[in-house]
Design a protein around this motif. Structure first.
Motif, PDB file in Angstrom:
ATOM      1  N   PRO A 176      48.301  38.871  24.081  1.00 48.71           N
ATOM      2  CA  PRO A 176      47.537  37.843  24.767  1.00 48.71           C
ATOM      3  C   PRO A 176      48.108  37.574  26.153  1.00 48.71           C
ATOM      4  O   PRO A 176      49.310  37.571  26.353  1.00 48.71           O
ATOM      5  N   ALA A 177      47.220  37.332  27.128  1.00 50.48           N
ATOM      6  CA  ALA A 177      47.661  37.048  28.486  1.00 50.48           C
ATOM      7  C   ALA A 177      48.293  35.675  28.546  1.00 50.48           C
ATOM      8  O   ALA A 177      47.789  34.724  27.988  1.00 50.48           O
ATOM      9  N   ALA A 178      49.421  35.588  29.233  1.00 51.86           N
ATOM     10  CA  ALA A 178      50.159  34.329  29.333  1.00 51.86           C
ATOM     11  C   ALA A 178      49.964  33.701  30.693  1.00 51.86           C
ATOM     12  O   ALA A 178      50.828  33.030  31.199  1.00 51.86           O
ATOM     13  N   SER A 179      48.816  33.963  31.327  1.00 48.58           N
ATOM     14  CA  SER A 179      48.606  33.429  32.658  1.00 48.58           C
ATOM     15  C   SER A 179      47.413  32.508  32.685  1.00 48.58           C
ATOM     16  O   SER A 179      46.592  32.493  31.788  1.00 48.58           O
ATOM     17  N   SER A 180      47.316  31.767  33.777  1.00 50.53           N
ATOM     18  CA  SER A 180      46.182  30.873  33.941  1.00 50.53           C
ATOM     19  C   SER A 180      44.905  31.657  34.128  1.00 50.53           C
ATOM     20  O   SER A 180      43.827  31.155  33.889  1.00 50.53           O
ATOM     21  N   GLY A 181      45.003  32.915  34.575  1.00 42.74           N
ATOM     22  CA  GLY A 181      43.837  33.714  34.861  1.00 42.74           C
ATOM     23  C   GLY A 181      43.277  34.437  33.656  1.00 42.74           C
ATOM     24  O   GLY A 181      42.302  35.141  33.783  1.00 42.74           O
ATOM     25  N   GLY A 182      43.864  34.281  32.485  1.00 38.54           N
ATOM     26  CA  GLY A 182      43.364  34.977  31.305  1.00 38.54           C
ATOM     27  C   GLY A 182      43.506  36.468  31.479  1.00 38.54           C
ATOM     28  O   GLY A 182      44.451  36.944  32.065  1.00 38.54           O
ATOM     29  N   GLY A 183      42.535  37.218  30.999  1.00 42.06           N
ATOM     30  CA  GLY A 183      42.618  38.663  31.063  1.00 42.06           C
ATOM     31  C   GLY A 183      42.051  39.248  32.332  1.00 42.06           C
ATOM     32  O   GLY A 183      42.220  40.415  32.590  1.00 42.06           O
ATOM     33  N   GLN A 184      41.363  38.460  33.142  1.00 39.50           N
ATOM     34  CA  GLN A 184      40.762  38.980  34.354  1.00 39.50           C
ATOM     35  C   GLN A 184      41.645  38.695  35.557  1.00 39.50           C
ATOM     36  O   GLN A 184      42.340  37.695  35.612  1.00 39.50           O
ATOM     37  N   ARG A 185      41.596  39.580  36.513  1.00 37.87           N
ATOM     38  CA  ARG A 185      42.374  39.411  37.740  1.00 37.87           C
ATOM     39  C   ARG A 185      41.661  38.447  38.673  1.00 37.87           C
ATOM     40  O   ARG A 185      40.460  38.522  38.881  1.00 37.87           O
ATOM     41  N   VAL A 186      42.409  37.520  39.244  1.00 41.48           N
ATOM     42  CA  VAL A 186      41.865  36.533  40.162  1.00 41.48           C
ATOM     43  C   VAL A 186      41.842  37.123  41.569  1.00 41.48           C
ATOM     44  O   VAL A 186      42.808  37.744  42.004  1.00 41.48           O
ATOM     45  N   VAL A 187      40.746  36.923  42.286  1.00 37.08           N
ATOM     46  CA  VAL A 187      40.608  37.414  43.651  1.00 37.08           C
ATOM     47  C   VAL A 187      40.874  36.268  44.618  1.00 37.08           C
ATOM     48  O   VAL A 187      40.335  35.179  44.462  1.00 37.08           O
ATOM     49  N   CYS A 188      41.728  36.533  45.616  1.00 33.13           N
ATOM     50  CA  CYS A 188      42.071  35.535  46.632  1.00 33.13           C
ATOM     51  C   CYS A 188      41.788  36.098  48.017  1.00 33.13           C
ATOM     52  O   CYS A 188      41.743  37.311  48.205  1.00 33.13           O
ATOM     53  N   SER A 189      41.631  35.190  48.986  1.00 39.55           N
ATOM     54  CA  SER A 189      41.472  35.603  50.381  1.00 39.55           C
ATOM     55  C   SER A 189      42.245  34.639  51.275  1.00 39.55           C
ATOM     56  O   SER A 189      42.516  33.502  50.884  1.00 39.55           O
ATOM     57  N   VAL A 190      42.623  35.119  52.463  1.00 44.51           N
ATOM     58  CA  VAL A 190      43.296  34.291  53.461  1.00 44.51           C
ATOM     59  C   VAL A 190      42.523  34.400  54.770  1.00 44.51           C
ATOM     60  O   VAL A 190      42.047  35.477  55.126  1.00 44.51           O
ATOM     61  N   SER A 191      42.393  33.262  55.463  1.00 43.99           N
ATOM     62  CA  SER A 191      41.637  33.224  56.709  1.00 43.99           C
ATOM     63  C   SER A 191      42.460  32.542  57.797  1.00 43.99           C
ATOM     64  O   SER A 191      42.567  31.315  57.817  1.00 43.99           O
ATOM     65  N   PRO A 192      43.047  33.315  58.702  1.00 40.27           N
ATOM     66  CA  PRO A 192      43.797  32.711  59.794  1.00 40.27           C
ATOM     67  C   PRO A 192      42.842  32.130  60.840  1.00 40.27           C
ATOM     68  O   PRO A 192      41.768  32.681  61.092  1.00 40.27           O
ATOM     69  N   GLN A 193      43.225  31.005  61.415  1.00 41.42           N
ATOM     70  CA  GLN A 193      42.437  30.375  62.468  1.00 41.42           C
ATOM     71  C   GLN A 193      43.118  30.639  63.804  1.00 41.42           C
ATOM     72  O   GLN A 193      44.345  30.732  63.869  1.00 41.42           O
ATOM     73  N   ARG A 194      42.324  30.751  64.855  1.00 43.40           N
ATOM     74  CA  ARG A 194      42.914  30.972  66.183  1.00 43.40           C
ATOM     75  C   ARG A 194      43.806  29.797  66.542  1.00 43.40           C
ATOM     76  O   ARG A 194      43.487  28.649  66.222  1.00 43.40           O
TER      77      ARG A 194
END
Length: 155
Positions: free
Chosen positions: A34-52
């Motif tokens: 069993p997965a021991a993470s908050s995301g369960g068995g699916q991979r969580v997708v993240c993004s980063v957006s830098p501002q000028r």
């Protein structure tokens, strides 16, 4: 009559073969516990957006926003850098690293709560924001990197 019994038996065998093939192809061979993470068995997708970079209170400020799919990763480390172009080379003049996780990375929190910034005293030059992130989820790491557009003399 004998032919009908044989057909039914073949149909039952075929059903179980197909069912077994479906179960095998839907199971991740690397995840037998069993997965021991908050995301369960699916991979969580993240993004980063830098501002000028922008002027704020007599300082040049570089900000970056992050966002992850619910329920958020086990861990997210974000490094925000304010960089100045020095003869064609980007030199970091201010940086800080921030750590967060789970729902704190999702839209459950405001964009302001998911924005991190660094700054330095106003100075002449061409600046940009550079952000790097490391996402830790389901015992896997992945990296993100992005740079903003340039801003000349923001103050």
């Amino acid at each position: 009559m004998r032919m009908g019994v044989m057909t039914l038996r073949n149909a039952v065998i075929a059903f179980f073969v197909i069912l077994t093939a479906i179960v095998i192809t839907k199971t991740d061979p690397g995840d037998r516990s069993p997965a021991a993470s908050s995301g369960g068995g699916q991979r969580v997708v993240c993004s980063v957006s830098p501002q000028r970079p922008a002027e704020k209170g007599g300082r040049i400020v570089a900000a970056a926003q992050f966002r992850c799919d619910p329920p958020g990763p086990d861990g997210l480390t974000v490094t925000v850098r304010l960089q100045r172009n020095d003869g064609g080379t980007w030199v970091t003049v201010a940086q800080d690293t921030f750590v967060t996780n789970a729902a704190y990375t999702t839209r459950e929190h405001s964009a302001a709560a998911r924005t991190r910034q660094v700054g330095t005293a106003c100075a002449a030059g061409t600046f940009r924001t550079h952000v790097e992130a490391n996402v830790y989820d389901n015992r896997r790491n992945s990296g993100l990197s992005n740079a903003s557009g340039e801003r000349r003399n923001p103050c």
